[in-house]
Design an enzyme around this catalytic site. Structure first.
Site, PDB file in Angstrom:
ATOM      1  N   THR A   1      20.323  34.827 -84.032  1.00  0.00           N
ATOM      2  CA  THR A   1      19.043  35.537 -83.956  1.00  0.00           C
ATOM      3  C   THR A   1      17.912  34.508 -83.938  1.00  0.00           C
ATOM      4  O   THR A   1      17.828  33.659 -84.820  1.00  0.00           O
ATOM      5  CB  THR A   1      18.885  36.465 -85.178  1.00  0.00           C
TER       6      THR A   1
ATOM      7  N   HIS B   1      29.518  43.577 -82.130  1.00  0.00           N
ATOM      8  CA  HIS B   1      29.172  43.015 -83.446  1.00  0.00           C
ATOM      9  C   HIS B   1      29.597  44.014 -84.528  1.00  0.00           C
ATOM     10  O   HIS B   1      28.928  45.020 -84.757  1.00  0.00           O
ATOM     11  CB  HIS B   1      27.674  42.758 -83.507  1.00  0.00           C
TER      12      HIS B   1
ATOM     13  N   ASN C   1      28.923  41.200 -90.650  1.00  0.00           N
ATOM     14  CA  ASN C   1      27.670  40.875 -91.334  1.00  0.00           C
ATOM     15  C   ASN C   1      26.865  42.061 -91.851  1.00  0.00           C
ATOM     16  O   ASN C   1      25.648  41.982 -91.975  1.00  0.00           O
ATOM     17  CB  ASN C   1      26.796  39.990 -90.434  1.00  0.00           C
TER      18      ASN C   1
ATOM     19  N   TYR D   1      26.236  45.061 -90.572  1.00  0.00           N
ATOM     20  CA  TYR D   1      25.522  45.961 -89.665  1.00  0.00           C
ATOM     21  C   TYR D   1      26.343  47.236 -89.484  1.00  0.00           C
ATOM     22  O   TYR D   1      27.348  47.432 -90.153  1.00  0.00           O
ATOM     23  CB  TYR D   1      25.153  45.208 -88.377  1.00  0.00           C
TER      24      TYR D   1
ATOM     25  N   ASN E   1      24.060  41.027 -96.576  1.00  0.00           N
ATOM     26  CA  ASN E   1      23.633  42.438 -96.503  1.00  0.00           C
ATOM     27  C   ASN E   1      24.380  43.309 -97.507  1.00  0.00           C
ATOM     28  O   ASN E   1      24.711  44.473 -97.224  1.00  0.00           O
ATOM     29  CB  ASN E   1      23.789  42.988 -95.077  1.00  0.00           C
TER      30      ASN E   1
HETATM   31  C1  PHB Z   1      19.827  37.843 -88.676  1.00  0.00           C
HETATM   32  O1  PHB Z   1      19.009  38.265 -87.860  1.00  0.00           O
HETATM   33  O2  PHB Z   1      19.489  37.253 -89.706  1.00  0.00           O
HETATM   34  C2  PHB Z   1      21.239  38.062 -88.416  1.00  0.00           C
HETATM   35  C3  PHB Z   1      21.599  38.752 -87.291  1.00  0.00           C
HETATM   36  C4  PHB Z   1      22.918  38.966 -87.028  1.00  0.00           C
HETATM   37  C5  PHB Z   1      23.866  38.489 -87.909  1.00  0.00           C
HETATM   38  C6  PHB Z   1      23.505  37.789 -89.025  1.00  0.00           C
HETATM   39  C7  PHB Z   1      22.182  37.563 -89.277  1.00  0.00           C
HETATM   40  O3  PHB Z   1      25.137  38.704 -87.659  1.00  0.00           O
END
Ligand code: PHB
Length: 392
Positions: free
Chosen positions: A26, A181, A184, A186, A241
């Site tokens: 990102t 994805h 992490n 999401y 997260n």
């Molecule tokens: C972030 O934007 O900090 C971010 C995005 C995607 C990820 C991990 C961190 O998998």
């Protein structure tokens, strides 16, 4: 140095020129309004085309899927046209690039949501901490996360549709493949993990149920691309997260085994010592890595990411049966990372202050080895940035 890391690797219809992958990162530099990739973004990716494969920064599949200010999307015609600049530039530089498809679920805020609505999630469980948004003046601001709205069962086909349309758009934009994805913390990871999924319908409870939405998404996007051009990213035991699962071995063993059935391009596993962009100390560093378990189950190409340097990467491919190694921060700061590793040359250090937002500084101005040695001209980066942004 010589190592199988630098050998070509067959991936679906492609031959990667080495096993070094640029990890999804990102960078929050899309054009506003509209979250549209620019020529500056295209230049940045093309600089890194010596990677065996580039995976794009996480890209929201819909407005509902956005969780941070200024991240790019793949759900409007303008975004598709912006991404076409990126894929053309990478291809012209001899590279390959997959798009990472992203829905953040609860990791968002009404300020980023359609009509200022609540972010959606498997269950109405808030994330602790602060969301990164842009205020009405376009300035960055940190605001507390809110309690998300639990998705109705009848809404889940629309989530699958969002990924499917984004996958079609990625095809139109000229990508070489896509990565789902599911890591992490999401949306898809929120469905997988017991700490964030307390549903009582067919998408909660047993691991088979918690993995159902991921499998439906994978099936849908494989229908668009063909499975050999689709990767999946997981982060078993990741804590970023606020994630966690009661029995990660059972959960991710099941997921890895189900993913065998698709014949995917690859499975991409984030090591738990990485939490977003930070390195964390593991509670028990001697714990057997879940990646070993996954390698025992998953029969296809396995990519790992998180905390790798040359030595660890070489060991992983030579001894641990890993096929591809993704590098995030090292690729961010070293556009010519494969060449630097091959020469055992010094590496530029990533500058955290310029990770997110801003322009060319800390983005396109990390020099190559040849530029540092005076063997190639160092561009006037400030001027280059102005020209790239003026060109649209
Ligand atoms: C972030 O934007 O900090 C971010 C995005 C995607 C990820 C991990 C961190 O998998």
């Amino acid at each position: 140095m010589s190592s199988p890391l630098f050998d070509p690797y067959p991936l679906g219809p492609y031959t990667l020129k080495n096993r070094l992958v640029m990890a999804p990162l990102t960078r929050s530099r899309s054009r506003q309004p509209g979250n549209i990739p620019t020529r500056l973004n295209a230049y940045y990716y093309a600089q890194r085309a010596s990677a065996g494969l580039i995976i794009s920064e996480a890209t929201q599949v819909s407005q509902q899927g956005q969780g941070y200010a200024w991240t790019p999307g793949i759900h409007t015609p303008e975004q598709v046209a912006g991404w076409r600049l990126v894929t053309d530039a990478v291809h012209a530089a001899g590279g390959l690039i997959f798009m990472q498809l992203w829905h953040v679920g609860r990791v968002s805020h009404p300020a980023l949501q359609p009509d200022g609505g609540l972010p959606v999630a498997p269950s109405a469980i808030p994330l602790q901490g602060m969301a990164f948004i842009a205020n009405e003046q376009g300035e960055p601001e940190l605001v507390p996360f809110v309690t998300p709205r639990a998705l109705e069962t009848a809404e889940l086909p629309d989530i699958v549709r969002q990924y499917q349309e984004a996958a079609r758009n990625a095809l139109t934009a000229g990508f070489d493949g896509i990565e789902v994805h599911a890591a992490n913390g999401y949306l898809l990871d929120q469905f997988l993990n017991s700490s964030t999924n307390q549903r009582t319908d067919d998408y909660g409870g047993l691991v088979e149920n918690r993995a159902r939405l991921l499998m439906e998404v994978v099936e849908a996007v494989c229908g668009v691309w063909g499975s050999e051009l689709v990767g999946v990213r997981l982060s078993p035991e990741g804590t970023f997260n606020d994630m966690g699962d009661d029995d990660p071995e059972a959960l991710f063993g099941h997921v890895a085994s189900r993913l065998n059935d698709f014949g995917l391009a690859y499975l991409h596993v984030v090591q738990p010592e990485i939490a977003g962009n930070a390195t964390v100390a593991l509670a028990d560093p001697n714990r057997r890595s879940i990646v070993k378990m996954i390698r025992g189950i998953y029969r296809g190409t396995l990519m790992v990411c998180g905390g790798y340097d040359y030595r660890k990467a070489a060991r992983a491919v030579e001894i641990e049966g890993i096929d591809l190694i993704a590098f995030g921060r090292l690729f961010l700061a070293n556009p010519d990372l494969p060449e630097r590793l091959r020469q055992a040359a010094p590496l530029n250090k990533p500058d955290e202050a310029t990770f997110y937002g801003g322009g060319g500084k800390g983005y396109i101005d990390y020099p190559t080895l040849r530029q540092q040695r005076g063997e190639a001209k160092l561009p006037d980066f400030a001027r280059l940035e102005r020209e790239l942004l003026a060109a649209g």
